[in-house]
Design an enzyme around this catalytic site. Structure first.
Site, PDB file in Angstrom:
ATOM      1  N   LYS A  51       0.822  -1.207   0.000  1.00 20.16           N
ATOM      2  CA  LYS A  51       0.000   0.000   0.000  1.00 20.16           C
ATOM      3  C   LYS A  51       0.860   1.264   0.000  1.00 20.16           C
ATOM      4  CE  LYS A  51      -4.175  -1.937   0.605  1.00 20.16           C
ATOM      5  NZ  LYS A  51      -5.380  -1.706  -0.193  1.00 20.16           N
ATOM      6  N   ASP A  97      -8.788  -0.564   6.313  1.00 20.64           N
ATOM      7  CA  ASP A  97      -8.642  -1.720   7.211  1.00 20.64           C
ATOM      8  C   ASP A  97      -7.307  -1.650   7.925  1.00 20.64           C
ATOM      9  OD1 ASP A  97     -10.967  -3.431   6.970  1.00 20.64           O
ATOM     10  OD2 ASP A  97     -10.398  -3.710   4.890  1.00 20.64           O
TER      11      ASP A  97
END
Length: 397
Positions: free
Chosen positions: A76, A119
């Site tokens: 990410k 998340d």
């Protein structure tokens, strides 16, 4: 569970898709991100797992190890920062892209606020990129996000908002907060009227594919199969699109794997359109615990993913232990809960005698991506019996 996608094609990469995601733009993203001090300067390792390959009965297994990407601990670190750079350039076109994450425009960006749901890993990457550039950042998390993951995000100066619902409800809350305050959502999932920023997130993931393609070319190798994690679909779209363009009609077999209880892409394949998960969505694979398919990602996945597959939490935990302890004589790897999904699927299919159903045999060369390391260190130690540091020590012996 396996589903063979009737809409998959091995035709050349479509021109209309190349207008959205392409190798040229992935290389540009790679250049922009190369100046960010939080990313390691070198490409992440492409590990040859010969012992595991032999145990599986295949010719070759590679694991692209994103635990080595940065202190952020996951892939990410490529997506959200790339999207933030593109977003800032859209509003401040005179800025130098390679200087944004160096913090050289802090005064200009002091009121340029961004917000996102997460998340864990996406929010952490966005918070870090916002802190580096000088943008205010708010991150919305849901009930299942651990305190450990919340603290890891807050470390980068983000304002934290926790809701009582699930991930998809946190996405809705981030959108509401943005509209209320005039901020901008930087999400890795797309929905009606919101596709440009998720596209830039996906393009950032293409950096992994660009690196891997160069590493494979240096070995004069081409994988027969590539397995990627599901989630909302952005990772798979960003990486598969690169390899599809690279190899054209001779592309490898593409496979997507998800948790059984967070099967939105699997359901989308069955229904032939973006769909929702049918399970509880909650999973130890926190980064894959997504209930709604990204519409823009599905435009890429529907025509190119050959198989959609499901695994259980226990499959992932077993694969984490396998990598952590260096089973089959391979060098140990810090593979997080979501990071090991590709290996977990291979193990499961091998045990069930189903590898042949996705065309894998003793001549196959398979590429999987370890998309995260120990992003929740306490949980990682609980599940594997080792700390990340203990594994790193073993890697250099």
């Amino acid at each position: 569970m396996l589903f063979k996608n009737p809409n998959a094609t091995h035709a050349p990469y479509p021109v209309e898709l190349a207008g959205v995601l392409n190798r040229e733009t992935a290389q540009k993203s790679k250049q922009w991100l190369s100046s960010w001090p939080l990313l390691n300067a070198n490409a992440t390792p492409l590990c040859s797992m010969m012992g595991t390959a032999h145990a599986l009965g295949i010719d070759m297994l590679w694991i692209k190890d994103e635990s080595k990407r940065s202190k952020l601990g996951s892939f990410k670190a490529l997506g959200a920062p790339n999207a933030l750079i593109n977003l800032i350039l859209k509003h401040f076109p005179s800025l130098d892209a390679e200087k944004i994450l160096l913090g050289e425009y802090r005064e200009q960006l002091a009121d340029f606020a961004v917000v996102s749901a997460t998340d864990g890993n996406h929010g952490r990457a966005l918070a870090a990129a916002a802190q580096s550039s000088g943008c205010p950042c708010t991150i919305v998390i849901h009930a299942q996000v651990s305190q450990e993951r919340e603290d890891a995000i807050a470390e980068y100066g983000a304002t934290m908002v926790r809701i009582t619902g699930n991930y998809d409800e946190s996405v809705e809350e981030a959108d509401r907060i943005a509209k209320e305050n005039g901020w901008i959502v930087v999400s890795d999932t797309s929905y009606e009227g919101y596709t440009e920023i998720p596209r830039d997130v996906m393009q950032g993931y293409g950096v992994m594919a660009a690196e891997t393609a160069e590493q494979l070319e240096a070995q004069q190798q081409i994988p027969t199969h590539i397995i990627l994690q599901g989630g909302v679909g952005g990772l798979a779209a960003g990486v598969f699109s690169y390899f599809w363009e690279q190899y054209s009609s001779n592309r490898p077999t593409f496979i997507v794997v998800e948790p059984s209880q967070a099967n939105c892409l699997y359901q989308s394949a069955i229904q032939g359109k973006p769909a929702s998960a049918t399970g509880s969505v909650d999973s130890v694979m926190a980064g894959l615990a997504c209930g709604e398919t990204s519409k823009i990602a599905w435009e890429f996945l529907q025509p190119c993913v050959d198989f959609f597959a499901l695994i259980d939490d226990e499959d992932a935990i077993d694969a984490m232990k396998q990598l952590a302890h260096g089973e089959h004589g391979d060098k140990p790897i810090v593979g997080g809960e979501s990071g090991v999904a590709g290996l977990a699927l291979l193990n499961k299919l091998a045990k069930q005698g189903q590898l042949k159903e996705i065309g894998i045999n003793r001549e196959s060369s398979v590429l999987v991506f370890n998309t995260e390391g120990a992003t929740a260190p306490a949980l990682f130690q609980e599940l594997t019996g080792l700390t990340a540091q203990e594994i790193l020590v073993k890697q250099v012996k």
